[in-house]
Design a protein around this motif. Sequence first.
Motif, PDB file in Angstrom:
ATOM      1  N   ARG A   1       0.457  -1.266  -0.066  1.00  0.00           N
ATOM      2  CA  ARG A   1      -0.114  -0.313   0.179  1.00  0.00           C
ATOM      3  C   ARG A   1       0.851   1.134   0.232  1.00  0.00           C
ATOM      4  NH1 ARG A   1      -1.593   0.959   4.372  1.00  0.00           N
ATOM      5  NH2 ARG A   1      -0.937  -1.143   5.698  1.00  0.00           N
TER       6      ARG A   1
ATOM      7  N   ILE B   1      -4.464   5.424  -3.668  1.00  0.00           N
ATOM      8  CA  ILE B   1      -3.584   4.299  -4.165  1.00  0.00           C
ATOM      9  C   ILE B   1      -4.583   4.665  -5.663  1.00  0.00           C
ATOM     10  CG2 ILE B   1      -2.885   2.377  -2.165  1.00  0.00           C
ATOM     11  CD1 ILE B   1      -5.633   0.754  -3.700  1.00  0.00           C
TER      12      ILE B   1
ATOM     13  N   VAL C   1      -6.333   4.193   2.135  1.00  0.00           N
ATOM     14  CA  VAL C   1      -5.933   3.575   0.646  1.00  0.00           C
ATOM     15  C   VAL C   1      -6.531   4.696  -0.193  1.00  0.00           C
ATOM     16  CG1 VAL C   1      -5.439   1.097   0.752  1.00  0.00           C
ATOM     17  CG2 VAL C   1      -7.605   2.145   0.360  1.00  0.00           C
TER      18      VAL C   1
END
Length: 388
Positions: free
Chosen positions: A250, A364, A328
């Motif tokens: 991540r 992300i 994320v």
Amino acid sequence: MKKNIGINTICAHVGAVEDEQFRGAVSPLYMSSSYAFQDIDEKRYPRYFNTPNQQALSKKIAALEHTEAGMIFGSGMAAISHCLMAFLQAGDHVIFQQTLYGGTYNFATSQLEKYGISYSFTKGWQVEDFEKELRPNTKIIYIETPSNPLLTITDMSAVASLAKNKGVITMIDNTFASPINQNPADFEIDIMIHSATKYMGGHSDICAGAVAASKQHIEQLWSSSICFGGSLSDQTTWMLERSLKTMGLRVKAQTENALKLARKLDAEGDISRVFYPGLESHPDHELAKSQMNGFGAMLSFELDEALDAELFMKSLKLIKASMSLAGVESTVTSPVLTSHSLMSPEDRQKQGIRDGLIRFSVGIEEDEDLMYDIQQALEVVKSKTALV
């Protein structure tokens, strides 16, 4: 298992609880708050930080930070306050870096004097600034690098050397970098502190803190922490161990995204300043290169003075305006309204935190999608500004 394993192997395997009964692939969760005390080697109790899940996760934290031992707490502020109170007593003095998370600043200014503990803030973040604040009763130097929210970089080796020559303990808030991008123990910093809510958790669904240090320092921390009661529930401990398995993947993706976004924002005409150590224009870029494995996934920026920062955040469609960071999903926040709201306007000004500053936690998503969202929000703000 070989001696020097990689970071993703540590994330995936170290500190797991062995399922000896059913041989499951993941750690079993032990929810008990009451354990036997007769004919056993260790008396377990959640507030003593020694349930099976708590102990296993602490090993993973230590391995990630290249230290002998670790502890986990109920929040990042629990980790910070427990550490400070474990090593300070009436008559002691602590030096804090000027650029600092607002919650830490508030703890220092609102709590320490109640216990007869004095403190001072540096005028900057160079080693000379720390040296100027040293007193005969200084016990701790507390740093944060990269700092929240301006991403200043402190020379860890220089501060550690200064502290060791004076017999002073060093502590660092390593939340923004995470163990993926920085390992302060390799630069002789004594105690590493994290808001594990952030990159260690990584999914915006838990609240936790973590500390990594030598066995000696952890033992001293433990002896006072059992009195303060800042332990983490086993349910959340299990969730954090699960989340840590993917932290390396991540954070690498987020860090790569952040560098791309920082360069694009730096070239955007409607943005006046970008704060990110990965940019060659950052005053501490070379220092960051020397002590970080990656430049991190946090950055901050200021819009052109004519543009309304709050309207800009409201105009974003993909990026969420949210108080926390490191999930994320990409988020933005106003430090003035959130993380540093407990500081006075004068103290924020001393740190260089202006009302229009926007802190950007890069997720992300594809960087093209994130930049498109920023540009469309800028167009909305400019169109409404032109109508005024």
